[in-house]
Design a protein around this motif. Sequence first.
Motif: not given
Length: 199
Positions: A122-141
């Motif tokens: 619904i909100h285009d800016h939320n795409h970054r949450v599903y991008a590889e960079d952020f997913l890597r951040t989540g896995l590292r945490a």
Amino acid sequence: TIWVFEVRRADGQYDGRAAVKLLKRGMDSAAVLQRFAQERQALARLSHPHIARLLDAGAERVRVVELAEPLLNWARAGLTPELARLASDPRVELVAGDIAEEVDGTWDAILLDVDNGPSFLIHDHNHRVYAEDFLRTGLRALTDGGRLVIWCETESPELAATLERIADTVELISVPVTRQGRSFDYALYRAHPSTEGHP
């Protein structure tokens, strides 16, 4: 002393049984807690029809990050019994903010429930949450044995492909839902960090 109780759901949502294991107050020494941690890890890895499956090992700290502060205010005001219980739990921290900027520290589990998933934003800016960079951040945490779980309204092959590139294993869990006479499946993607070091 250790107590083990058999429990059943009482809210009528579905028929289910479980075992709850509790320590007597004062028995939570470092050695006993370590034994419980080892047992929890062993059960979490087992899958057999004659062995109990680990559903929940409790939580010491929960951080809820919500972009819309009015929703947090509804929780604090106890708009529903579930929200009141959440807001009054001393283990829970309610944070007004963007999850893309709030993943710090180390966690046993991170659950992303943002928008409707990457396939129907619904909100285009939320795409970054599903991008590889952020997913890597989540896995590292995540701690060793931690899990990154992502809720989606429908299956997302693109998200699955991204997770498979950067995580050790990825599981798709389909959750049947019936709402207003309609039946459909939500999708949960559960990713395990790489066993050879964080990506």
